[in-house]
Design an enzyme around this catalytic site. Structure first.
Site, PDB file in Angstrom:
ATOM      1  N   ARG A  46      -8.269  -0.131   5.268  1.00 20.71           N
ATOM      2  CA  ARG A  46      -7.492   0.915   4.586  1.00 20.71           C
ATOM      3  C   ARG A  46      -6.284   0.332   3.873  1.00 20.71           C
ATOM      4  O   ARG A  46      -5.866   0.852   2.833  1.00 20.71           O
ATOM      5  CB  ARG A  46      -7.002   1.948   5.607  1.00 20.71           C
ATOM      6  CG  ARG A  46      -8.108   2.784   6.176  1.00 20.71           C
ATOM      7  CD  ARG A  46      -7.538   3.861   7.029  1.00 20.71           C
ATOM      8  NE  ARG A  46      -6.616   4.682   6.260  1.00 20.71           N
ATOM      9  CZ  ARG A  46      -5.897   5.672   6.751  1.00 20.71           C
ATOM     10  NH1 ARG A  46      -6.002   5.987   8.026  1.00 20.71           N
ATOM     11  NH2 ARG A  46      -5.089   6.369   5.995  1.00 20.71           N
ATOM     12  N   ASP A  84       5.379   0.520  11.824  1.00 18.26           N
ATOM     13  CA  ASP A  84       4.142  -0.093  11.338  1.00 18.26           C
ATOM     14  C   ASP A  84       3.998  -1.554  11.774  1.00 18.26           C
ATOM     15  O   ASP A  84       2.973  -2.183  11.487  1.00 18.26           O
ATOM     16  CB  ASP A  84       4.063  -0.009   9.801  1.00 18.26           C
ATOM     17  CG  ASP A  84       3.804   1.409   9.329  1.00 18.26           C
ATOM     18  OD1 ASP A  84       3.420   2.254  10.152  1.00 18.26           O
ATOM     19  OD2 ASP A  84       4.000   1.662   8.120  1.00 18.26           O
ATOM     20  N   ILE A 101       9.041   6.903  16.501  1.00 18.27           N
ATOM     21  CA  ILE A 101       8.643   7.628  15.279  1.00 18.27           C
ATOM     22  C   ILE A 101       7.404   8.492  15.521  1.00 18.27           C
ATOM     23  O   ILE A 101       7.372   9.659  15.139  1.00 18.27           O
ATOM     24  CB  ILE A 101       8.378   6.648  14.104  1.00 18.27           C
ATOM     25  CG1 ILE A 101       9.561   5.698  13.912  1.00 18.27           C
ATOM     26  CG2 ILE A 101       8.040   7.405  12.818  1.00 18.27           C
ATOM     27  CD1 ILE A 101      10.839   6.328  13.423  1.00 18.27           C
ATOM     28  N   ARG A 115       1.943  14.437  12.879  1.00 20.10           N
ATOM     29  CA  ARG A 115       2.174  14.183  11.456  1.00 20.10           C
ATOM     30  C   ARG A 115       2.027  15.425  10.554  1.00 20.10           C
ATOM     31  O   ARG A 115       1.209  15.441   9.621  1.00 20.10           O
ATOM     32  CB  ARG A 115       1.270  13.048  10.957  1.00 20.10           C
ATOM     33  CG  ARG A 115       1.411  11.818  11.805  1.00 20.10           C
ATOM     34  CD  ARG A 115       0.693  10.645  11.239  1.00 20.10           C
ATOM     35  NE  ARG A 115       1.317  10.121  10.027  1.00 20.10           N
ATOM     36  CZ  ARG A 115       0.753   9.195   9.273  1.00 20.10           C
ATOM     37  NH1 ARG A 115      -0.437   8.738   9.569  1.00 20.10           N
ATOM     38  NH2 ARG A 115       1.378   8.744   8.206  1.00 20.10           N
ATOM     39  N   ARG A 146      -4.018  10.922   4.865  1.00 20.95           N
ATOM     40  CA  ARG A 146      -2.985  11.942   4.906  1.00 20.95           C
ATOM     41  C   ARG A 146      -2.038  11.842   3.719  1.00 20.95           C
ATOM     42  O   ARG A 146      -1.478  12.842   3.271  1.00 20.95           O
ATOM     43  CB  ARG A 146      -2.182  11.803   6.200  1.00 20.95           C
ATOM     44  CG  ARG A 146      -3.055  11.720   7.413  1.00 20.95           C
ATOM     45  CD  ARG A 146      -2.229  11.436   8.610  1.00 20.95           C
ATOM     46  NE  ARG A 146      -1.280  12.518   8.821  1.00 20.95           N
ATOM     47  CZ  ARG A 146      -1.580  13.686   9.351  1.00 20.95           C
ATOM     48  NH1 ARG A 146      -2.824  13.922   9.727  1.00 20.95           N
ATOM     49  NH2 ARG A 146      -0.669  14.614   9.505  1.00 20.95           N
ATOM     50  N   LYS A 172       0.839  -1.215   0.000  1.00 18.81           N
ATOM     51  CA  LYS A 172       0.000   0.000   0.000  1.00 18.81           C
ATOM     52  C   LYS A 172       0.869   1.257   0.000  1.00 18.81           C
ATOM     53  O   LYS A 172       0.619   2.202  -0.747  1.00 18.81           O
ATOM     54  CB  LYS A 172      -0.897  -0.006   1.243  1.00 18.81           C
ATOM     55  CG  LYS A 172      -1.554   1.334   1.519  1.00 18.81           C
ATOM     56  CD  LYS A 172      -2.198   1.423   2.898  1.00 18.81           C
ATOM     57  CE  LYS A 172      -1.288   1.586   4.058  1.00 18.81           C
ATOM     58  NZ  LYS A 172      -1.186   2.881   4.722  1.00 18.81           N
ATOM     59  N   ASN A 173       1.914   1.255   0.842  1.00 21.29           N
ATOM     60  CA  ASN A 173       2.703   2.479   0.994  1.00 21.29           C
ATOM     61  C   ASN A 173       3.663   2.735  -0.165  1.00 21.29           C
ATOM     62  O   ASN A 173       4.329   3.766  -0.226  1.00 21.29           O
ATOM     63  CB  ASN A 173       3.450   2.480   2.338  1.00 21.29           C
ATOM     64  CG  ASN A 173       2.490   2.721   3.488  1.00 21.29           C
ATOM     65  OD1 ASN A 173       1.329   3.067   3.271  1.00 21.29           O
ATOM     66  ND2 ASN A 173       2.965   2.515   4.704  1.00 21.29           N
ATOM     67  N   CYS A 177      -4.189  13.436  13.675  1.00 17.42           N
ATOM     68  CA  CYS A 177      -4.138  12.036  13.280  1.00 17.42           C
ATOM     69  C   CYS A 177      -4.087  11.203  14.552  1.00 17.42           C
ATOM     70  O   CYS A 177      -3.527  11.638  15.557  1.00 17.42           O
ATOM     71  CB  CYS A 177      -2.896  11.794  12.438  1.00 17.42           C
ATOM     72  SG  CYS A 177      -2.570  10.072  12.046  1.00 17.42           S
TER      73      CYS A 177
HETATM   74  N1  EPU Z   1       7.355  14.589  10.304  1.00 16.43           N
HETATM   75  C1  EPU Z   1       7.449  15.933  10.524  1.00 16.43           C
HETATM   76  N2  EPU Z   1       7.293  16.789   9.463  1.00 16.43           N
HETATM   77  C2  EPU Z   1       7.049  16.351   8.202  1.00 16.43           C
HETATM   78  C3  EPU Z   1       6.970  14.962   7.968  1.00 16.43           C
HETATM   79  C4  EPU Z   1       7.121  14.100   9.044  1.00 16.43           C
HETATM   80  O1  EPU Z   1       7.668  16.366  11.654  1.00 16.43           O
HETATM   81  O2  EPU Z   1       6.927  17.179   7.288  1.00 16.43           O
HETATM   82  C5  EPU Z   1       7.511  13.643  11.421  1.00 16.43           C
HETATM   83  C6  EPU Z   1       6.231  12.849  11.657  1.00 16.43           C
HETATM   84  O3  EPU Z   1       5.307  13.550  12.478  1.00 16.43           O
HETATM   85  C7  EPU Z   1       6.764  11.584  12.307  1.00 16.43           C
HETATM   86  C8  EPU Z   1       8.121  11.397  11.621  1.00 16.43           C
HETATM   87  O4  EPU Z   1       8.464  12.663  11.071  1.00 16.43           O
HETATM   88  O5  EPU Z   1       6.935  11.779  13.683  1.00 16.43           O
HETATM   89  C9  EPU Z   1       8.163  10.366  10.534  1.00 16.43           C
HETATM   90  O6  EPU Z   1       7.053  10.531   9.690  1.00 16.43           O
HETATM   91  P1  EPU Z   1       7.072  10.174   8.141  1.00 16.43           P
HETATM   92  O7  EPU Z   1       6.938  11.437   7.372  1.00 16.43           O
HETATM   93  O8  EPU Z   1       8.219   9.276   7.823  1.00 16.43           O
HETATM   94  O9  EPU Z   1       5.709   9.346   8.012  1.00 16.43           O
HETATM   95  P2  EPU Z   1       4.787   9.371   6.752  1.00 16.43           P
HETATM   96  O10 EPU Z   1       5.627   9.516   5.554  1.00 16.43           O
HETATM   97  O11 EPU Z   1       3.672  10.320   6.964  1.00 16.43           O
HETATM   98  C10 EPU Z   1       4.873   6.834   6.219  1.00 16.43           C
HETATM   99  C11 EPU Z   1       3.886   5.712   6.129  1.00 16.43           C
HETATM  100  C12 EPU Z   1       3.368   5.372   7.506  1.00 16.43           C
HETATM  101  C13 EPU Z   1       4.563   4.965   8.364  1.00 16.43           C
HETATM  102  C14 EPU Z   1       5.607   6.095   8.390  1.00 16.43           C
HETATM  103  C15 EPU Z   1       6.867   5.737   9.131  1.00 16.43           C
HETATM  104  C16 EPU Z   1       2.948   6.043   3.941  1.00 16.43           C
HETATM  105  C17 EPU Z   1       1.783   6.409   3.109  1.00 16.43           C
HETATM  106  N3  EPU Z   1       2.795   6.112   5.263  1.00 16.43           N
HETATM  107  O12 EPU Z   1       4.157   7.925   6.786  1.00 16.43           O
HETATM  108  O13 EPU Z   1       2.500   4.260   7.368  1.00 16.43           O
HETATM  109  O14 EPU Z   1       4.144   4.693   9.674  1.00 16.43           O
HETATM  110  O15 EPU Z   1       5.967   6.441   7.042  1.00 16.43           O
HETATM  111  O16 EPU Z   1       7.470   4.617   8.595  1.00 16.43           O
HETATM  112  O17 EPU Z   1       3.991   5.676   3.414  1.00 16.43           O
HETATM  113  C18 EPU Z   1       0.653   2.898   7.896  1.00 16.43           C
HETATM  114  O18 EPU Z   1       0.829   2.316   6.810  1.00 16.43           O
HETATM  115  O19 EPU Z   1      -0.135   2.472   8.770  1.00 16.43           O
HETATM  116  C19 EPU Z   1       1.395   4.115   8.171  1.00 16.43           C
HETATM  117  C20 EPU Z   1       1.026   4.969   9.123  1.00 16.43           C
END
Ligand code: EPU
Length: 417
Positions: free
Chosen positions: A397, A305, A327, A121, A92, A22-23, A116
């Protein structure tokens, strides 16, 4: 709202095939906005988040069709370069269209995601990266409005902290920027590599995906491509944990063990017997499980995850397991539901202390987020009696037909509409 009803106590046996990630599918679908040519994608999982992304692409003006397992996206013209609040609030990852839209159209309007269940996030790092490439970004009425009327300009950007979708978003913007972009402190997740692989097939010039430094030489145009999404490593890990907790003998097929090194290592420490080949993993558990501590980290560390699923497993292990979440700041909601099933878990800030083994009992529980719901399913498979899990739309989801896959390996699980 659908519910799952699960009768615990049956060891999982046989084989389960995993779906596409999915991701990976989410950013890959967003990447299709970078070209006017058709992009054919295989193994896109038909799950709810993907349906939301397809809806978003259609809203933007792309044509999305699914035939014989191939999803084709054709973004010939972009009518509305925007991600409206209604779609972003349900998913998101909709913010993944920001980079591609600015790169392709010179402008984008993307709703800010808001709160969230698992943590704040924000997308400030996506925005900062785009600004470094020359976009002018402002926030108006809950939307991010980005403009780069003369195109983006390659630059050097170092992420303050590692962000998976942030890296993907910036990478997708950089491929059409003039000159060279260097992304430092980049996420090294297999999903980032998958997006880079698709972009390369579309004509992009990218080096270093999968490492902390990604170099992109911008091109003026990208074309269509054919691509098959990588297997879902989190779905794979969920089934491995489910097999372990039921003392089963399960082979997960169509997966990539290389993407799951940290989990496999931890599972071996619990006493599970694991054998693997290029695209399958067999797990067997007989007798006791040992407690093992885990700390979530960015890839290649232990995935956040998989934290909830591992916590469910640790309720059945001998001794104390300390689970540290680094995280997200609020990703322990499942602990309270697991406690309702009899688990002995104490929360202390970013740590959960799990004392096992406990006797899990079937109960009525509520799924709070996507991976939390998977951990409740896992716990229910090992519990005495019947568990009812409410709000399984969270699990829908990202897990394709989880109940039929588990039932095929012997689990007594059914969905109630
Ligand atoms: N963060 C910031 N600012 C940003 C972006 C991220 O402060 O602009 C912080 C976040 O709040 C968090 C950390 O950085 O504390 C890491 O977040 P990241 O951006 O890596 O998460 P994401 O890209 O929003 C993806 C996956 C998530 C997974 C995380 C971590 C997708 C669509 N989602 O989210 O997947 O948990 O990386 O590996 O790729 C899930 O599938 O259930 C899921 C939540």
């Amino acid at each position: 709202m659908d519910k799952f009803v699960i009768q615990g106590g049956v060891p999982l046996e046989g084989e389960i095939a995993v779906s596409g990630a999915k991701n990976s599918a989410l950013p890959v679908l967003a990447a299709c906005l970078l070209t006017k040519d058709p992009v054919n994608l295989r193994r896109i999982p038909p799950v709810r988040d993907i349906a939301t992304m397809e809806k978003l692409l259609s809203h933007i003006g792309a044509r999305v069709s699914r035939k014989a397992g191939v999803v084709t996206v054709e973004a010939g013209t972009i009518g509305h370069p925007e991600a409206p609040y209604e779609l972003v609030k349900t998913m998101r990852a909709s913010s993944l269209v920001l980079g591609p839209l600015v790169a392709r159209c010179g402008r984008a309007r993307v709703s800010l995601p808001g709160g969230c269940a698992i943590g704040a996030r924000p997308i400030n790092l996506h925005v900062a990266g785009l600004e470094r490439l020359g976009a002018v970004v402002k926030q108006e009425h809950g939307y991010i409005e980005a403009e780069a009327p003369n195109g983006l300009q390659g630059a050097h950007y170092t992420f303050d902290r590692i962000s998976v979708t942030g890296t993907e978003d910036l990478l997708m913007a950089a491929v059409l920027a003039r000159g060279e972009t260097i992304i430092d402190n980049a996420a090294r997740e297999p999903e980032v590599v998958d997006v880079a692989d698709l972009l390369t097939k579309m004509g992009a010039s990218i080096e270093g995906a999968g490492t902390s430094t990604i170099r992109v030489r911008g091109v003026s145009e990208l074309g269509g491509a054919d691509h098959t999404i990588i297997p879902d490593r989190i779905e794979t890990g969920t089934f491995l944990a489910a097999a372990a907790i039921t003392r089963g003998d399960l082979t997960v097929t169509g997966c990539n063990p290389e993407h799951l090194r940290a989990l496999i290592e931890k599972l071996r420490l619990t006493g599970a017997d694991i054998s693997e080949n290029d695209c399958s993993i067999r797990i067997r558990v007989k007798g006791k499980l040992n407690s093992v501590d885990v700390t979530t980290e960015e890839h290649p560390g232990f995935a956040t995850d998989l934290q909830a699923q591992f916590m469910a497993l640790m309720t059945q292990a001998e001794g104390i397991a300390i689970i540290t979440e680094t995280i997200f700041e609020n990703r322990f909601m499942h602990a309270l539901e697991l406690a309702r099933m009899g688990a002995n878990i104490r929360l202390d800030g970013r740590q959960a202390i799990v004392a096992g083994p406990c006797s899990l009992q079937g109960a009525q529980v509520i799924a709070s987020d996507h991976r939390a719901s998977a951990s409740l399913v896992i716990a229910a498979l090992a519990a005495q009696g019947e568990t009812t899990i409410d709000r399984v739309y969270h699990i829908d989801r990202g897990y394709e037909k989880i109940e039929s896959k588990l039932a095929g390996a012997g689990a007594r699980i059914r969905r109630i509409k």
